[in-house]
Design an enzyme around this catalytic site. Structure first.
Site, PDB file in Angstrom:
ATOM      1  CE  LYS A   2      -4.373  -1.565   1.950  1.00 55.17           C
ATOM      2  NZ  LYS A   2      -5.022  -1.895   3.211  1.00 55.17           N
ATOM      3  CE  LYS A  53      -8.868  -9.972  -2.908  1.00 52.51           C
ATOM      4  NZ  LYS A  53      -9.203 -10.270  -1.530  1.00 52.51           N
ATOM      5  CE  LYS A  69     -13.483  -3.541   1.083  1.00 50.08           C
ATOM      6  NZ  LYS A  69     -13.909  -4.539   2.023  1.00 50.08           N
TER       7      LYS A  69
HETATM    8  P1  ADP Z   1     -11.867  -6.794  -0.627  1.00 49.26           P
HETATM    9  O1  ADP Z   1     -10.756  -7.679  -1.144  1.00 49.26           O
HETATM   10  O2  ADP Z   1     -12.988  -6.639  -1.568  1.00 49.26           O
HETATM   11  O3  ADP Z   1     -11.327  -5.488  -0.073  1.00 49.26           O
HETATM   12  P2  ADP Z   1     -11.882  -7.666   2.065  1.00 49.26           P
HETATM   13  O4  ADP Z   1     -10.405  -7.694   2.003  1.00 49.26           O
HETATM   14  O5  ADP Z   1     -12.551  -6.654   2.926  1.00 49.26           O
HETATM   15  O6  ADP Z   1     -12.474  -7.567   0.597  1.00 49.26           O
HETATM   16  O7  ADP Z   1     -12.358  -9.115   2.457  1.00 49.26           O
HETATM   17  C1  ADP Z   1     -13.410  -9.413   3.339  1.00 49.26           C
HETATM   18  C2  ADP Z   1     -13.563 -10.923   3.347  1.00 49.26           C
HETATM   19  O8  ADP Z   1     -14.001 -11.398   2.079  1.00 49.26           O
HETATM   20  C3  ADP Z   1     -12.276 -11.665   3.652  1.00 49.26           C
HETATM   21  O9  ADP Z   1     -12.589 -12.799   4.464  1.00 49.26           O
HETATM   22  C4  ADP Z   1     -11.784 -12.109   2.290  1.00 49.26           C
HETATM   23  O10 ADP Z   1     -10.995 -13.273   2.350  1.00 49.26           O
HETATM   24  C5  ADP Z   1     -13.096 -12.356   1.549  1.00 49.26           C
HETATM   25  N1  ADP Z   1     -12.928 -12.081   0.116  1.00 49.26           N
HETATM   26  C6  ADP Z   1     -12.720 -10.866  -0.434  1.00 49.26           C
HETATM   27  N2  ADP Z   1     -12.639 -10.949  -1.778  1.00 49.26           N
HETATM   28  C7  ADP Z   1     -12.799 -12.272  -2.080  1.00 49.26           C
HETATM   29  C8  ADP Z   1     -12.819 -13.015  -3.312  1.00 49.26           C
HETATM   30  N3  ADP Z   1     -12.684 -12.406  -4.482  1.00 49.26           N
HETATM   31  N4  ADP Z   1     -13.010 -14.343  -3.261  1.00 49.26           N
HETATM   32  C9  ADP Z   1     -13.166 -14.965  -2.071  1.00 49.26           C
HETATM   33  N5  ADP Z   1     -13.170 -14.340  -0.882  1.00 49.26           N
HETATM   34  C10 ADP Z   1     -12.977 -13.005  -0.872  1.00 49.26           C
HETATM   35 NA    NA Z   2      -8.649  -6.830   0.695  1.00 43.77          NA
END
Ligand code: ADP
Ligand code: NA
Length: 331
Positions: A114, A198, A201
């Site tokens: 980051k 992946k 958000k």
């Molecule tokens: P993002 O990657 O969208 O910022 P977060 O890091 O806040 O999401 O992740 C919140 C939860 O959702 C975590 O437990 C993470 O492992 C799961 N998660 C996020 N994106 C994915 C994905 N594309 N596939 C599977 N699990 C995910």
């Molecule tokens: Na994340």
């Protein structure tokens, strides 16, 4: 209670959770309620590290909690609370920060990535110490199990190291050592537009996402315009066919059917058939979740009362741990 304790949380950093959050995290949380003593949190203190607009943060915190409930987190069986409602998280974080080496914190790759992206002036100390707050979240509840995706593994490793260090320096039984609960492969959801990344958000465009609170028509449209490949055969191959493989994994996750069986069904059919059927499957499965989340969002008193109850219960558990650690460090 003899069941192992599980703790997990998500940051309230979006209007809606996406399909990766839902399949990769929420549905696992819901299942874990059967076998574990479950504690789930909306970790709003973590979200402050990205300097959100105050009213947006407040709204997203409640929307995130509403989506946990809609997905099946059951406040009769599990604890559901907002992190900032339980002040012991920050109190334990301070203690843990005095047990964390500078070099150790500096090795966290998520912070390094980051800060490399935005430069040191774009980061803050909160982002740097974020994994210490995460360790406090976990150790405060004597957590045995933490569901983690690949990106949180290093942070959980720090939580384990800190727990071990507390036990070495302050005596056995000071902290429980948390184990990772590895999220199953089927739950890895990729971006619909760029299926080599992946679904996320922060990194996905609106068309690359499927969101719980999205309008069903938009969900169907995004699925129908998902990136595939120039071959015309529906088969599972993550490297050569990441887009089709992602669609098959989503299909499998919602129907409970094996990918091989789905592939067999679509022999000789076109990508359009698969996408159109998948859009129906996803919309049908998400509609009740969407509707329930909207009901919670539109009943703020009901939602607040669930969250207040969860915070009171979580705080009582947290205080026992905090008293033990305060006593052992000499406070
Ligand atoms: P993002 O990657 O969208 O910022 P977060 O890091 O806040 O999401 O992740 C919140 C939860 O959702 C975590 O437990 C993470 O492992 C799961 N998660 C996020 N994106 C994915 C994905 N594309 N596939 C599977 N699990 C995910
Ligand atoms: Na994340």
């Amino acid at each position: 209670c003899m069941k192992p304790r599980v703790f997990s949380g998500m940051q309230p950093t979006s209007e809606s959770l996406h399909l990766g959050n839902y399949l990769g995290a929420l549905l696992q949380w819901v299942r874990l309620q059967d076998t574990h003593d479950a504690i789930y949190s909306v970790v709003d203190l973590h979200a402050l590290t990205v300097a959100p607009d105050p009213s947006v943060l407040r709204d997203r915190t409640r929307r995130t909690a509403a989506q946990y409930l809609a997905a099946g987190v059951d406040p009769e069986r599990s604890l559901l609370f907002v992190q900032s409602h339980v002040p012991q998280h920050v109190e334990l974080m301070w203690i843990l920060s005095t047990f964390t080496g500078m070099g150790e914190a500096g090795r966290m790759t998520q912070f390094k990535d980051k800060s490399a992206k935005v430069g040191e002036s774009g980061t803050n100390v909160g982002l740097f110490t974020y994994p210490v707050l995460m360790a406090a979240d976990i150790l405060l509840y004597d957590t045995n199990v933490v569901p983690v995706g690949e990106d949180q593994r290093q942070h959980l490793e720090l939580s384990r190291d800190l727990a071990q260090r507390l036990n070495t320096r302050l005596g056995e039984g000071t902290a429980a050592i948390p184990e990772p609960h590895i999220v199953k492969e089927v739950a890895k959801i990729q971006d619909l537009q760029d299926p080599t990344k992946k679904m996320s958000k922060s990194a996905s465009s609106p068309k690359g996402l499927i969101e719980i609170l999205q309008d069903p028509k938009a969900i169907a449209k995004n699925i129908k315009s998902a990136t595939t490949d120039t071959e015309t055969v529906i088969r599972y191959d993550e490297d050569a066919k990441p887009g089709v493989s992602n669609l098959l994994r989503i299909y499998s996750a919602f129907t409970g059917r094996a990918v091989d069986a789905i592939v067999a069904d679509y022999e000789g059919k076109m990508y359009g058939h698969l996408k159109s059927d998948l859009a129906d499957v996803v919309v049908e499965a998400l509609t009740p979740v969407h509707d329930s989340a909207m009901e919670w969002i539109e009943s703020p008193e009901r939602l607040d009362s669930v969250l207040a109850d969860g915070a009171a219960k979580a705080s009582a558990i947290a205080q026992v741990t905090l008293d033990r650690i305060y006593d052992r460090v000499g406070l």
